[in-house]
Design a protein around this motif. Sequence first.
Motif, PDB file in Angstrom:
ATOM      1  N   ASP A   1       0.845  -1.205   0.000  1.00  0.00           N
ATOM      2  CA  ASP A   1       0.000   0.000   0.000  1.00  0.00           C
ATOM      3  C   ASP A   1       0.877   1.251   0.000  1.00  0.00           C
ATOM      4  OD1 ASP A   1       0.773   0.604   2.650  1.00  0.00           O
ATOM      5  OD2 ASP A   1      -1.006  -0.332   3.515  1.00  0.00           O
ATOM      6  N   ARG A   2       0.232   2.387  -0.163  1.00  0.00           N
ATOM      7  CA  ARG A   2       0.945   3.658  -0.289  1.00  0.00           C
ATOM      8  C   ARG A   2       1.822   3.930   0.931  1.00  0.00           C
ATOM      9  NH1 ARG A   2       0.807   8.651   1.467  1.00  0.00           N
ATOM     10  NH2 ARG A   2       1.252  10.386   0.080  1.00  0.00           N
ATOM     11  N   ASP A   3       1.265   3.751   2.137  1.00  0.00           N
ATOM     12  CA  ASP A   3       2.015   4.074   3.351  1.00  0.00           C
ATOM     13  C   ASP A   3       3.270   3.226   3.486  1.00  0.00           C
ATOM     14  OD1 ASP A   3       0.141   5.987   3.963  1.00  0.00           O
ATOM     15  OD2 ASP A   3      -0.923   4.759   5.441  1.00  0.00           O
ATOM     16  N   ASP A   4       3.142   1.924   3.212  1.00  0.00           N
ATOM     17  CA  ASP A   4       4.309   1.041   3.305  1.00  0.00           C
ATOM     18  C   ASP A   4       5.376   1.419   2.290  1.00  0.00           C
ATOM     19  OD1 ASP A   4       3.272  -0.420   5.403  1.00  0.00           O
ATOM     20  OD2 ASP A   4       2.477  -2.021   4.137  1.00  0.00           O
ATOM     21  N   LEU A   5       4.930   1.771   1.088  1.00  0.00           N
ATOM     22  CA  LEU A   5       5.882   2.139   0.045  1.00  0.00           C
ATOM     23  C   LEU A   5       6.622   3.421   0.419  1.00  0.00           C
ATOM     24  CD1 LEU A   5       6.874   1.316  -2.839  1.00  0.00           C
ATOM     25  CD2 LEU A   5       5.336   3.095  -3.679  1.00  0.00           C
ATOM     26  N   VAL A   6       5.880   4.425   0.858  1.00  0.00           N
ATOM     27  CA  VAL A   6       6.495   5.705   1.219  1.00  0.00           C
ATOM     28  C   VAL A   6       7.448   5.532   2.400  1.00  0.00           C
ATOM     29  CG1 VAL A   6       6.021   8.027   2.114  1.00  0.00           C
ATOM     30  CG2 VAL A   6       4.626   7.095   0.248  1.00  0.00           C
ATOM     31  N   GLU A   7       7.034   4.767   3.409  1.00  0.00           N
ATOM     32  CA  GLU A   7       7.917   4.513   4.557  1.00  0.00           C
ATOM     33  C   GLU A   7       9.207   3.837   4.126  1.00  0.00           C
ATOM     34  OE1 GLU A   7       6.105   2.352   7.781  1.00  0.00           O
ATOM     35  OE2 GLU A   7       4.498   3.829   7.976  1.00  0.00           O
ATOM     36  N   THR A   8       9.085   2.891   3.210  1.00  0.00           N
ATOM     37  CA  THR A   8      10.274   2.181   2.727  1.00  0.00           C
ATOM     38  C   THR A   8      11.206   3.127   1.990  1.00  0.00           C
ATOM     39  OG1 THR A   8       9.075   0.099   2.582  1.00  0.00           O
ATOM     40  CG2 THR A   8      11.067   0.301   1.241  1.00  0.00           C
ATOM     41  N   VAL A   9      10.663   3.958   1.115  1.00  0.00           N
ATOM     42  CA  VAL A   9      11.493   4.907   0.370  1.00  0.00           C
ATOM     43  C   VAL A   9      12.163   5.884   1.334  1.00  0.00           C
ATOM     44  CG1 VAL A   9      11.441   6.819  -1.275  1.00  0.00           C
ATOM     45  CG2 VAL A   9      10.260   4.677  -1.811  1.00  0.00           C
ATOM     46  N   GLU A  10      11.433   6.365   2.323  1.00  0.00           N
ATOM     47  CA  GLU A  10      12.021   7.284   3.303  1.00  0.00           C
ATOM     48  C   GLU A  10      13.139   6.601   4.086  1.00  0.00           C
ATOM     49  OE1 GLU A  10       8.621   8.563   5.556  1.00  0.00           O
ATOM     50  OE2 GLU A  10       8.112  10.136   4.111  1.00  0.00           O
ATOM     51  N   ARG A  11      12.944   5.343   4.443  1.00  0.00           N
ATOM     52  CA  ARG A  11      13.970   4.591   5.164  1.00  0.00           C
ATOM     53  C   ARG A  11      15.213   4.397   4.284  1.00  0.00           C
ATOM     54  NH1 ARG A  11      10.764   1.206   7.258  1.00  0.00           N
ATOM     55  NH2 ARG A  11      10.785  -0.361   5.623  1.00  0.00           N
ATOM     56  N   LEU A  12      14.999   4.128   3.000  1.00  0.00           N
ATOM     57  CA  LEU A  12      16.123   3.950   2.083  1.00  0.00           C
ATOM     58  C   LEU A  12      16.879   5.264   1.872  1.00  0.00           C
ATOM     59  CD1 LEU A  12      14.504   1.501  -0.481  1.00  0.00           C
ATOM     60  CD2 LEU A  12      16.227   0.962   1.253  1.00  0.00           C
TER      61      LEU A  12
ATOM     62  N   GLU B   1      30.810  16.479  14.284  1.00  0.00           N
ATOM     63  CA  GLU B   1      29.524  16.733  13.619  1.00  0.00           C
ATOM     64  C   GLU B   1      28.975  15.453  12.993  1.00  0.00           C
ATOM     65  OE1 GLU B   1      30.196  19.694  10.631  1.00  0.00           O
ATOM     66  OE2 GLU B   1      30.588  21.282  12.099  1.00  0.00           O
ATOM     67  N   LEU B   2      29.843  14.714  12.301  1.00  0.00           N
ATOM     68  CA  LEU B   2      29.410  13.480  11.639  1.00  0.00           C
ATOM     69  C   LEU B   2      28.981  12.424  12.650  1.00  0.00           C
ATOM     70  CD1 LEU B   2      32.058  13.317   8.800  1.00  0.00           C
ATOM     71  CD2 LEU B   2      29.589  13.497   8.474  1.00  0.00           C
ATOM     72  N   GLU B   3      29.698  12.317  13.763  1.00  0.00           N
ATOM     73  CA  GLU B   3      29.311  11.354  14.797  1.00  0.00           C
ATOM     74  C   GLU B   3      27.927  11.692  15.351  1.00  0.00           C
ATOM     75  OE1 GLU B   3      33.729   9.961  16.363  1.00  0.00           O
ATOM     76  OE2 GLU B   3      32.701  11.618  17.396  1.00  0.00           O
ATOM     77  N   ALA B   4      27.666  12.993  15.561  1.00  0.00           N
ATOM     78  CA  ALA B   4      26.350  13.421  16.059  1.00  0.00           C
ATOM     79  C   ALA B   4      25.272  13.147  15.013  1.00  0.00           C
ATOM     80  CB  ALA B   4      26.385  14.903  16.423  1.00  0.00           C
ATOM     81  N   GLU B   5      25.600  13.407  13.739  1.00  0.00           N
ATOM     82  CA  GLU B   5      24.649  13.164  12.649  1.00  0.00           C
ATOM     83  C   GLU B   5      24.300  11.681  12.546  1.00  0.00           C
ATOM     84  OE1 GLU B   5      24.725  13.453   7.788  1.00  0.00           O
ATOM     85  OE2 GLU B   5      25.863  14.958   8.916  1.00  0.00           O
ATOM     86  N   LEU B   6      25.305  10.829  12.684  1.00  0.00           N
ATOM     87  CA  LEU B   6      25.071   9.386  12.613  1.00  0.00           C
ATOM     88  C   LEU B   6      24.230   8.907  13.793  1.00  0.00           C
ATOM     89  CD1 LEU B   6      28.541   8.243  11.304  1.00  0.00           C
ATOM     90  CD2 LEU B   6      26.369   7.908  10.132  1.00  0.00           C
TER      91      LEU B   6
ATOM     92  N   GLU C   1      21.995  10.652  15.307  1.00  0.00           N
ATOM     93  CA  GLU C   1      20.631  11.121  15.015  1.00  0.00           C
ATOM     94  C   GLU C   1      19.960  10.225  13.975  1.00  0.00           C
ATOM     95  OE1 GLU C   1      18.729  15.113  13.106  1.00  0.00           O
ATOM     96  OE2 GLU C   1      20.331  15.418  14.574  1.00  0.00           O
ATOM     97  N   LEU C   2      20.701   9.863  12.937  1.00  0.00           N
ATOM     98  CA  LEU C   2      20.154   8.987  11.908  1.00  0.00           C
ATOM     99  C   LEU C   2      19.810   7.612  12.479  1.00  0.00           C
ATOM    100  CD1 LEU C   2      22.462   9.908   8.902  1.00  0.00           C
ATOM    101  CD2 LEU C   2      19.999  10.295   9.035  1.00  0.00           C
ATOM    102  N   GLU C   3      20.662   7.091  13.355  1.00  0.00           N
ATOM    103  CA  GLU C   3      20.375   5.806  13.989  1.00  0.00           C
ATOM    104  C   GLU C   3      19.097   5.882  14.820  1.00  0.00           C
ATOM    105  OE1 GLU C   3      23.923   4.727  16.124  1.00  0.00           O
ATOM    106  OE2 GLU C   3      25.036   4.341  14.274  1.00  0.00           O
ATOM    107  N   SER C   4      18.898   7.001  15.514  1.00  0.00           N
ATOM    108  CA  SER C   4      17.660   7.188  16.295  1.00  0.00           C
ATOM    109  C   SER C   4      16.444   7.220  15.378  1.00  0.00           C
ATOM    110  CB  SER C   4      17.717   8.494  17.095  1.00  0.00           C
ATOM    111  OG  SER C   4      18.724   8.425  18.054  1.00  0.00           O
ATOM    112  N   GLU C   5      16.592   7.883  14.211  1.00  0.00           N
ATOM    113  CA  GLU C   5      15.483   7.932  13.251  1.00  0.00           C
ATOM    114  C   GLU C   5      15.155   6.541  12.726  1.00  0.00           C
ATOM    115  OE1 GLU C   5      15.279  11.042  10.204  1.00  0.00           O
ATOM    116  OE2 GLU C   5      16.894  12.065  11.279  1.00  0.00           O
TER     117      GLU C   5
END
Length: 197
Positions: free
Chosen positions: A117-128, A175-180, A182-186
């Motif tokens: 469905d749309r939601d699953d597809l969009v979530e997958t693209v956002e995760r990628l 900066e990169l360590e903090a960014e990573l 944050e990305l891991e939390s997301e």
Amino acid sequence: MQRGETESSDGSSDDDRTTILVVDDEEVVRESFALYLEPLGYAVRTVGSGEAALAAVDDDVDVVLLDRRMPDRSGDEVLEEIRGRNVDCQIALVTAVDPDFDIVTIDCDDYLVKPVDRDDLVETVERLELLDEYDEAQRELSTLRVKRNVLEVEKHPSALEDSVEFRRLQNRIDELEAELDELESEFDEQLGYEDPS
């Protein structure tokens, strides 16, 4: 327009947008995925076969949504060839084939079972997209850590302390360590993981 850029139906350039390549032998699936993603600002390319996918995939493609069962070439074969070319993109297998233990050895970044469905597809693209951002940050961080380590071995601590370049290098690493982080939390949030602490 520069080489590699595509043009959307409204005449705007797609070079700043995430480019999705949808590969499926069913036209209705290709059209549905395009309808789900284009209104969200993605540049969507669609092809109906494995051979067409291999002709269409290039360095402008960020995400490939790849059907696993196609009449001319299997998605597994297409995936293997894309990886062999070292194209820097994230690939999700999107298929009616239920996953089995063989997915452990398949070099895909995600696996969706149809119908999607749309939601699953969009979530997958956002995760990628997040995964792509994470990979880039991780590569840069690894390179900068190597440079820092070389300087720490070769230079006296007082020279490092006095160096503006070394401070900039260390600041970028921080900066990169903090960014990573944050990305891991997301990622954890998207996947529904709880923080054990």
